[in-house]
Design an enzyme around this catalytic site. Sequence first.
Site, PDB file in Angstrom:
ATOM      1  N   GLU A  86      -8.839   2.486  -2.122  1.00 29.25           N
ATOM      2  CA  GLU A  86      -8.160   3.522  -2.336  1.00 29.25           C
ATOM      3  C   GLU A  86      -9.014   4.951  -3.173  1.00 29.25           C
ATOM      4  O   GLU A  86      -9.404   4.477  -4.116  1.00 29.25           O
ATOM      5  CB  GLU A  86      -6.787   3.451  -2.955  1.00 29.25           C
ATOM      6  CG  GLU A  86      -6.157   2.331  -2.445  1.00 29.25           C
ATOM      7  CD  GLU A  86      -5.061   1.829  -3.076  1.00 29.25           C
ATOM      8  OE1 GLU A  86      -4.124   0.842  -2.675  1.00 29.25           O
ATOM      9  OE2 GLU A  86      -4.752   2.209  -4.040  1.00 29.25           O
ATOM     10  N   HIS A  97      -8.132  -0.351   4.475  1.00 29.08           N
ATOM     11  CA  HIS A  97      -7.521  -1.523   4.360  1.00 29.08           C
ATOM     12  C   HIS A  97      -8.761  -2.833   4.227  1.00 29.08           C
ATOM     13  O   HIS A  97      -9.782  -2.704   4.721  1.00 29.08           O
ATOM     14  CB  HIS A  97      -6.543  -1.882   5.660  1.00 29.08           C
ATOM     15  CG  HIS A  97      -5.623  -0.824   5.301  1.00 29.08           C
ATOM     16  ND1 HIS A  97      -4.325  -1.352   5.508  1.00 29.08           N
ATOM     17  CD2 HIS A  97      -5.413   0.437   5.282  1.00 29.08           C
ATOM     18  CE1 HIS A  97      -3.426  -0.128   5.729  1.00 29.08           C
ATOM     19  NE2 HIS A  97      -4.226   0.900   5.532  1.00 29.08           N
ATOM     20  N   CYS A 127      -3.282  -2.602  10.357  1.00 32.32           N
ATOM     21  CA  CYS A 127      -4.362  -3.644  10.582  1.00 32.32           C
ATOM     22  C   CYS A 127      -4.432  -4.309  11.772  1.00 32.32           C
ATOM     23  O   CYS A 127      -5.356  -4.648  12.351  1.00 32.32           O
ATOM     24  CB  CYS A 127      -4.511  -4.556   9.353  1.00 32.32           C
ATOM     25  SG  CYS A 127      -5.122  -3.524   7.819  1.00 32.32           S
TER      26      CYS A 127
END
Length: 281
Positions: A86, A97, A127
């Site tokens: 992040e 992710h 995802c």
Amino acid sequence: MSPNKLQDPALLQALQQVLFTEQVPHMLNSAQSAALCKQLSCSVLELAERMLPLAASFAVTPKSHFNVGAIAIDTQQQLFLGANYELAYGPLTGSLHGEQSAIFNALSHQASSIESLVINAAPCGYCRQFMNELENAKDLQIRFNQQNYRLPQLLPESFGPGDLGITAPLHHLALSDAHKPSDFAKASYAPYSHTQSAMFAYQGDKLLAWSCYIENVAFSPSLSPLLTLLSQLNLNHLSLDKVERFELWEHNDNRFSFKQELQNFAEYSEKPMTHHGYSKT
């Protein structure tokens, strides 16, 4: 990761004996995974599950503080680690992710077809959609919470590349003849926009890490080359302190550019960047 954080001394000892290092690996080749499975008397899936804390140790999560570890396994039984990353600034969309990280790690090493993904948490819908871009999505095995699933179970009535007429979904990156920076940009998987973009991190003339653009049929889960580059640095135990400059290479006729995204990060990290354009030959 220090031994007292792993809580699996048998795995730690086996890794040291096989790899001859205490450094957390970002991947295991076929011989290494076979040696570890033999020493630990476990299957490749069980090995990957035991290694999830190692994968999660690569996570950078200044916003969520939720560390995701993921491991992609290809048909040659190679293991490729990944973790979420992040950005500390900007909107929440500035994040990679864990599953995306592991998949790109595999693709960048020219892995054979990915057959399994082992994760330390249930994959989010974003995802699941990203995984659906893979050529073997219908047979992809997902393991989390000590349970095995096929991707179609987790993403029923899915929207996939075929719905937009793509007959060659994501399988591998064309890297066999990649030598120049523009070659890595041309290896981008971008059947929807035909965008060619690659980013590089250098220390002097030494290439530390690279990434290229990966698209998704649902558009939003497309893979930012910046976030992938930062993840690749982290997986290789390379801090930003090692990076002296960033480079972005893009085709002159791209429909959009990642220049502003990289420039924002370069200003935030106080690193210089250069942007290069090229034409098709």
